[in-house]
Design a protein around this motif. Sequence first.
Motif, PDB file in Angstrom:
ATOM      1  N   GLU A   3       0.902  -1.007  -0.215  1.00 20.58           N
ATOM      2  CA  GLU A   3       0.018  -0.012   0.036  1.00 20.58           C
ATOM      3  C   GLU A   3       0.903   1.387  -0.185  1.00 20.58           C
ATOM      4  O   GLU A   3       2.032   1.340   0.718  1.00 20.58           O
ATOM      5  CB  GLU A   3      -0.871   0.139   1.385  1.00 20.58           C
ATOM      6  CG  GLU A   3      -1.956  -0.866   1.160  1.00 20.58           C
ATOM      7  CD  GLU A   3      -3.210  -0.308   0.167  1.00 20.58           C
ATOM      8  OE1 GLU A   3      -3.241   0.735  -0.056  1.00 20.58           O
ATOM      9  OE2 GLU A   3      -4.168  -1.260   0.334  1.00 20.58           O
ATOM     10  N   ASN A   4       0.792   2.185  -0.668  1.00 17.79           N
ATOM     11  CA  ASN A   4       1.241   3.260  -0.707  1.00 17.79           C
ATOM     12  C   ASN A   4       0.403   4.617  -1.288  1.00 17.79           C
ATOM     13  O   ASN A   4      -0.633   4.432  -2.174  1.00 17.79           O
ATOM     14  CB  ASN A   4       2.733   3.430  -1.870  1.00 17.79           C
ATOM     15  CG  ASN A   4       3.830   3.648  -1.316  1.00 17.79           C
ATOM     16  OD1 ASN A   4       3.738   4.658  -0.530  1.00 17.79           O
ATOM     17  ND2 ASN A   4       4.805   3.171  -1.721  1.00 17.79           N
ATOM     18  N   LYS A   5       0.539   5.534  -0.954  1.00 13.75           N
ATOM     19  CA  LYS A   5      -0.260   6.741  -1.397  1.00 13.75           C
ATOM     20  C   LYS A   5      -0.041   7.205  -2.792  1.00 13.75           C
ATOM     21  O   LYS A   5       1.002   7.367  -3.162  1.00 13.75           O
ATOM     22  CB  LYS A   5      -0.016   7.975  -0.755  1.00 13.75           C
ATOM     23  CG  LYS A   5      -0.469   8.177   0.919  1.00 13.75           C
ATOM     24  CD  LYS A   5      -0.982   9.513   1.200  1.00 13.75           C
ATOM     25  CE  LYS A   5      -1.798   9.532   2.549  1.00 13.75           C
ATOM     26  NZ  LYS A   5      -2.494   8.275   3.234  1.00 13.75           N
ATOM     27  N   SER A   6      -0.980   7.418  -3.352  1.00 15.89           N
ATOM     28  CA  SER A   6      -1.027   7.909  -4.836  1.00 15.89           C
ATOM     29  C   SER A   6      -0.488   8.944  -5.039  1.00 15.89           C
ATOM     30  O   SER A   6      -0.337   9.929  -4.133  1.00 15.89           O
ATOM     31  CB  SER A   6      -2.539   7.866  -5.600  1.00 15.89           C
ATOM     32  OG  SER A   6      -2.545   8.440  -6.772  1.00 15.89           O
ATOM     33  N   PRO A   7       0.722   9.238  -6.073  1.00 13.15           N
ATOM     34  CA  PRO A   7       0.774   8.414  -7.335  1.00 13.15           C
ATOM     35  C   PRO A   7       1.857   7.362  -7.246  1.00 13.15           C
ATOM     36  O   PRO A   7       2.408   6.878  -8.226  1.00 13.15           O
ATOM     37  CB  PRO A   7       1.103   9.345  -8.290  1.00 13.15           C
ATOM     38  CG  PRO A   7       1.837  10.462  -7.876  1.00 13.15           C
ATOM     39  CD  PRO A   7       1.231  10.547  -6.105  1.00 13.15           C
ATOM     40  N   LYS A   8       2.454   7.248  -5.955  1.00 13.51           N
ATOM     41  CA  LYS A   8       3.267   6.189  -5.694  1.00 13.51           C
ATOM     42  C   LYS A   8       2.726   4.558  -6.236  1.00 13.51           C
ATOM     43  O   LYS A   8       1.676   4.499  -6.227  1.00 13.51           O
ATOM     44  CB  LYS A   8       3.794   6.121  -4.306  1.00 13.51           C
ATOM     45  CG  LYS A   8       4.656   7.510  -3.823  1.00 13.51           C
ATOM     46  CD  LYS A   8       4.987   7.314  -2.441  1.00 13.51           C
ATOM     47  CE  LYS A   8       5.899   8.471  -2.139  1.00 13.51           C
ATOM     48  NZ  LYS A   8       5.283   9.498  -1.387  1.00 13.51           N
ATOM     49  N   LEU A   9       3.688   3.745  -6.392  1.00 11.45           N
ATOM     50  CA  LEU A   9       3.201   2.661  -7.050  1.00 11.45           C
ATOM     51  C   LEU A   9       3.110   1.565  -5.955  1.00 11.45           C
ATOM     52  O   LEU A   9       4.289   1.651  -5.100  1.00 11.45           O
ATOM     53  CB  LEU A   9       4.268   2.093  -8.155  1.00 11.45           C
ATOM     54  CG  LEU A   9       3.730   0.938  -9.067  1.00 11.45           C
ATOM     55  CD1 LEU A   9       2.169   1.233  -9.568  1.00 11.45           C
ATOM     56  CD2 LEU A   9       4.595   0.796 -10.316  1.00 11.45           C
ATOM     57  N   CYS A  10       2.326   0.591  -5.715  1.00 15.84           N
ATOM     58  CA  CYS A  10       2.338  -0.418  -4.897  1.00 15.84           C
ATOM     59  C   CYS A  10       1.704  -1.568  -5.330  1.00 15.84           C
ATOM     60  O   CYS A  10       1.254  -1.449  -6.490  1.00 15.84           O
ATOM     61  CB  CYS A  10       1.608  -0.113  -3.343  1.00 15.84           C
ATOM     62  SG  CYS A  10      -0.104   0.388  -3.885  1.00 15.84           S
ATOM     63  N   THR A  11       1.825  -2.909  -4.907  1.00 16.55           N
ATOM     64  CA  THR A  11       1.060  -4.091  -5.692  1.00 16.55           C
ATOM     65  C   THR A  11      -0.382  -3.700  -5.739  1.00 16.55           C
ATOM     66  O   THR A  11      -0.973  -4.190  -6.713  1.00 16.55           O
ATOM     67  CB  THR A  11       1.615  -5.250  -4.542  1.00 16.55           C
ATOM     68  OG1 THR A  11       1.236  -5.338  -3.497  1.00 16.55           O
ATOM     69  CG2 THR A  11       2.916  -5.717  -4.868  1.00 16.55           C
ATOM     70  N   ASP A  12      -1.065  -3.325  -4.845  1.00 15.78           N
ATOM     71  CA  ASP A  12      -2.610  -3.163  -5.195  1.00 15.78           C
ATOM     72  C   ASP A  12      -2.724  -2.077  -6.239  1.00 15.78           C
ATOM     73  O   ASP A  12      -3.792  -2.615  -7.075  1.00 15.78           O
ATOM     74  CB  ASP A  12      -2.804  -2.554  -3.624  1.00 15.78           C
ATOM     75  CG  ASP A  12      -4.468  -2.497  -3.784  1.00 15.78           C
ATOM     76  OD1 ASP A  12      -5.182  -3.483  -4.426  1.00 15.78           O
ATOM     77  OD2 ASP A  12      -5.092  -1.729  -2.741  1.00 15.78           O
ATOM     78  N   ARG A  13      -1.991  -1.195  -6.283  1.00 15.75           N
ATOM     79  CA  ARG A  13      -2.378  -0.229  -7.306  1.00 15.75           C
ATOM     80  C   ARG A  13      -1.955  -0.886  -8.871  1.00 15.75           C
ATOM     81  O   ARG A  13      -2.389  -0.764 -10.000  1.00 15.75           O
ATOM     82  CB  ARG A  13      -1.796   1.108  -7.260  1.00 15.75           C
ATOM     83  CG  ARG A  13      -2.163   2.155  -7.986  1.00 15.75           C
ATOM     84  CD  ARG A  13      -1.918   3.396  -7.302  1.00 15.75           C
ATOM     85  NE  ARG A  13      -2.401   3.725  -6.117  1.00 15.75           N
ATOM     86  CZ  ARG A  13      -1.912   3.902  -5.188  1.00 15.75           C
ATOM     87  NH1 ARG A  13      -0.425   4.154  -4.983  1.00 15.75           N
ATOM     88  NH2 ARG A  13      -2.571   4.147  -3.923  1.00 15.75           N
TER      89      ARG A  13
END
Length: 340
Positions: free
Chosen positions: A144-154
């Motif tokens: 999980e990471n705040k947009s616009p950072k990338l994370c597996t969920d996004r």
Amino acid sequence: VMIMEKYINIFVDESYPDFIDKYLTTKTLTRLKYVTQFCGCDYTKMYSPLFLYTRFDHSLVVAHMTWHFTHDKKETIAALLHDAGTPCFAHCIDYVFGDYVNQESSEKKISDIVLQDKEILQFLKEDSVDLVDLDDFSRFQILENKSPKLCTDRLDGVLHTCYIWLHTHSLEQIKEVYNNMVILENEDGNLEIGFCDLKIAEKFVCMVYNYAKELQRNTDKYVMKYISEIVKLAVQRNLVSLEDLYTKREKDICDIFAANFLSWSIFNEASTLVQSEIEPSDVFYISFDTKKRNAIPLIQTPYGSRRITEVSDNALEKYNELKEYKDSKYAYVKKIRKIY
């Protein structure tokens, strides 16, 4: 099933995380097999997903991705359970609460869900995972990471949108993008998924563009707004309760809609949306702003990792285009005068 397996298999690491298998048959995860991923878009002909993709499938993919990038047992289990609190029709239920922009109102706390599932509680104990870990994902930055950072969920959000939902990219293109990804250090000194190769990262930016733009389009907004309104009416008439959205299957709730609302079958068959800049009369229409989704990946450079917008004019142009994008002010389905 075959195409689905081909998609999921892209993300399965060489060292298979067999500790997740026991969770897959628990009542909490089994319920997610009956919640679709695309927030009700499977129930109308305005979209044609390649196959049924559920919150269960998404959770499994995100768990495999998380394991691939971290080899961390706790974070992988958190990834598998990250959507445990999702109701039927997912973010449509945020609309029920008038939450169009943040889309964070409907999800239940994961610990509240897990506390109802003795089996999972036992497994978590065996795997030394604390309930506290499941309610605060900020410690799991790959998941999980705040947009616009990338994370597996996004990341799965972007990839499955392009492949399953919009058919803009092939499995080969997804594989190429995924296999180029590595863990980098971002501007905050934290670990984040990013790319080795600029050209491949630019291909991913095109995927992000398709994904983010679709979620700003009126078609998606209309589908979600229509479903949220029919849910509200069904709750008012005591046909379903809000609690049912966390326990029943989506299909069973759709059967209730079909039996009680004439507009539901019109919605099922609707294949086109009428766009307009003038406010329509005598129809159920939409006109509102919704959550802007985005992902601006990191790229490995000789000078350390940078956001792709700092090193690629092509990418910058795409993101600027996205920022400017606006669909028509109003949209409606001709035959749906009102929800009845």
